[in-house]
Structure formats: C-alpha cells, structure tokens
Design an enzyme around this catalytic site. Structure first.
Site, short mmCIF file in Angstrom:
data_model
loop_
_atom_site.label_atom_id
_atom_site.label_comp_id
_atom_site.label_asym_id
_atom_site.label_seq_id
_atom_site.Cartn_x
_atom_site.Cartn_y
_atom_site.Cartn_z
N TYR A 54 6.86 -33.11 5.57
CA TYR A 54 6.91 -33.20 4.11
C TYR A 54 6.39 -34.49 3.29
O TYR A 54 5.25 -34.44 2.74
CB TYR A 54 7.43 -32.64 3.67
CG TYR A 54 7.63 -30.78 3.81
CD1 TYR A 54 6.70 -30.13 2.80
CD2 TYR A 54 8.29 -30.03 5.30
CE1 TYR A 54 6.64 -28.58 3.04
CE2 TYR A 54 7.97 -29.03 4.78
CZ TYR A 54 7.01 -28.20 3.96
OH TYR A 54 7.49 -26.55 4.79
N ARG A 57 2.25 -34.94 4.44
CA ARG A 57 1.61 -33.84 3.25
C ARG A 57 1.51 -33.99 1.84
O ARG A 57 0.65 -34.19 1.19
CB ARG A 57 3.29 -32.31 3.09
CG ARG A 57 2.46 -31.62 4.53
CD ARG A 57 1.96 -31.36 5.26
NE ARG A 57 0.90 -32.27 5.89
CZ ARG A 57 0.83 -33.10 6.73
NH1 ARG A 57 2.51 -32.68 8.07
NH2 ARG A 57 0.02 -33.71 7.26
N GLN A 87 0.16 -20.64 -6.24
CA GLN A 87 1.32 -20.51 -4.18
C GLN A 87 0.95 -22.27 -3.55
O GLN A 87 1.47 -22.20 -2.34
CB GLN A 87 0.50 -19.26 -3.29
CG GLN A 87 -0.30 -18.29 -3.97
CD GLN A 87 0.08 -17.23 -2.62
OE1 GLN A 87 -0.30 -16.82 -2.20
NE2 GLN A 87 -1.41 -16.97 -3.95
N ASP A 90 0.86 -28.41 -4.20
CA ASP A 90 0.51 -29.27 -4.77
C ASP A 90 0.62 -29.83 -6.93
O ASP A 90 1.18 -28.76 -6.66
CB ASP A 90 -0.77 -29.96 -4.42
CG ASP A 90 -1.74 -28.89 -4.22
OD1 ASP A 90 -2.30 -28.73 -5.92
OD2 ASP A 90 -2.56 -27.81 -4.05
N HIS A 105 5.90 -21.38 -5.04
CA HIS A 105 6.69 -22.17 -3.29
C HIS A 105 7.03 -23.73 -3.85
O HIS A 105 7.57 -23.95 -3.01
CB HIS A 105 5.68 -21.45 -3.01
CG HIS A 105 4.85 -20.40 -2.26
ND1 HIS A 105 3.94 -20.38 -2.50
CD2 HIS A 105 5.47 -19.68 -2.28
CE1 HIS A 105 3.85 -18.94 -2.21
NE2 HIS A 105 5.16 -18.44 -2.08
N GLY A 171 -9.35 -18.50 -4.29
CA GLY A 171 -8.65 -18.76 -3.18
C GLY A 171 -7.56 -18.60 -2.36
O GLY A 171 -6.93 -19.36 -1.86
N SER A 173 -6.53 -14.91 0.01
CA SER A 173 -7.09 -13.35 -0.19
C SER A 173 -6.37 -11.69 0.07
O SER A 173 -6.36 -11.75 0.28
CB SER A 173 -7.37 -13.24 1.40
OG SER A 173 -7.13 -14.00 2.20
#
Length: 229
Positions: A54, A57, A87, A90, A105, A171, A173
């Site tokens: 992380y 990330r 979701q 960032d 999240h 962005g 599905s």
C-alpha cells in the site's frame, strides 16, 4: 433549489490517470494474490508485505493527476447539488475540486488504527512505517476496506442514492457488491446514466455512454448543464 445529482465512480475513471487496479489484465496487483495483500488475514500473517504494497500504491496516487472526467464533475456543481460516491481509494476527486465525496472503501492517503477503524490520521508523505502507532498503541495500517471487511459507509450511500434526481455511474461495470446494488436504491423517476467502456447488466431505463470517462463525462455534464439553463 438545485436538483440532486449522485455520482458513483469506479476504477475506470482513475485508470485514465494512470492508476490501474487488480481487475485489469496486467494490472498493478499482478504478482500479488489479492488474499496476500488485501485481507485482514494477510495483515495478521505478513503486515510488512501489506504495508509495503500500500505504500507503493500511495506513492502512485500522489504522482497521479485528476483527468477531464474528474474535472467535469466539479463543473456539474454549478447547477446541481452533487454528491460523489466513489469505490476508489485515491484522492483524485478531492484534488480536482469536488466538494462532497463519500469514500466507500476508505482513502489511501489516511492511516487507521489496527483495532479501531474510526481512528484515522492524515499521512504526511507516501509511507506508513512499521512501528508507527495509533493513540491506542497499535500499528497504523492503510485506511482502506479489505476483502472480508464490512463496508461501513454503505448505509449512508444508500440514503444518498434514494434522494437522487440524476444518477451517473462512471468507470464501473457494477459487478462488485454491495456498491453494485446502489443503482437499485435510486428512485424510478430519476435520470440514470452509465459512462463506461465495459458492458454491464442494468435495467433498460439507463442511458449508456460507451466512452472513456475523460471523454464521456464532459459531454454528459455539458448536456446536463444545458438542460438546467
């Protein structure tokens, strides 16, 4: 009184800023089994690996920049009461300038206590170090919801969706629950749009825009702003 626009964003909008996800073929989680880096069990088994993963990330997020899709949503606030439910972990919506963002999240730019997820802290750089403790004396971990953990903000997200006059999915599905079920909470008479390159199984009353977020979102926002003129 402004109409309520609720936006649900997923990995597709951030991917255009260079942030891939583990769902992408060749994505940044390749080489790491999701259960080795994104579960409570992984943290108990090998916290150093999870922390390192992380940290990397977070470094990528800090280097990334908002794109035209993010910026168009800011413009939508001129004539709509906008809430973004994301979701993504960032902070690109924040850096683009959007005012009202709910992170389903968590957000990678914050740390949290290992034993009390409500204790969160701003991370000054890109790294959480092993040995950095919360006020309760336990190791700080990323402020993200891991697989197998509850999604604490989902009930608030449901309440927001139930108030929507306009609902836009960008962005994603709509494959991952519980977030995928939010579209079912939107009033039947609300205008619904999906901006995504991938096919998704949704009801017929949704307008599909099969374009990348950086292209499709500015077009849709312009159309919606004109409708309020």
């Amino acid at each position: 009184m402004k109409r309520k626009a609720v936006i649900l964003t997923g990995a597709g909008i951030s991917a255009e800023s260079g942030l891939k996800t583990f769902r992408d073929a060749g994505g940044l989680w390749e080489g790491h089994n999701v259960y080795d880096v994104a579960t409570p069990e992984a943290w108990q088994r090998n916290p150093e690996l999870v922390q390192q993963f992380y940290n990397e990330r977070r470094k990528s997020v800090r280097d990334a920049q908002p794109n035209e899709g993010h910026r168009a949503l800011v413009k939508l606030e001129e004539k709509f009461d906008v809430t973004i439910i994301t979701q993504n972990i960032d902070d690109l919506h924040e850096r683009a300038g959007s005012s009202n963002i709910l992170h389903l999240h968590g957000i990678i730019t914050r740390s949290q206590s290992s034993i009390n997820p409500e204790l969160t802290y701003e991370i000054p750089g890109w790294e959480i170090e092993m040995g950095q403790l919360c006020e309760l004396g336990t190791q700080l971990r990323p402020h993200v919801v891991w697989f197998g953990e509850t999604v604490p903000m989902i009930e608030k997200a449901v309440e927001i969706c139930m108030q929507a006059d306009v609902f836009i999915v960008i962005g994603t599905s709509l494959q991952v629950y519980p977030a995928a079920g939010l579209i079912d909470m939107v009033p039947h008479n609300a205008s619904k749009f999906i901006v995504d390159l991938n096919d998704s199984t949704v009801s017929r009353d949704v307008v599909r825009i099969n374009e990348p977020a950086s292209v499709g979102v500015p077009k849709l926002v312009e159309q919606l702003l004109k409708s309020q003129a």
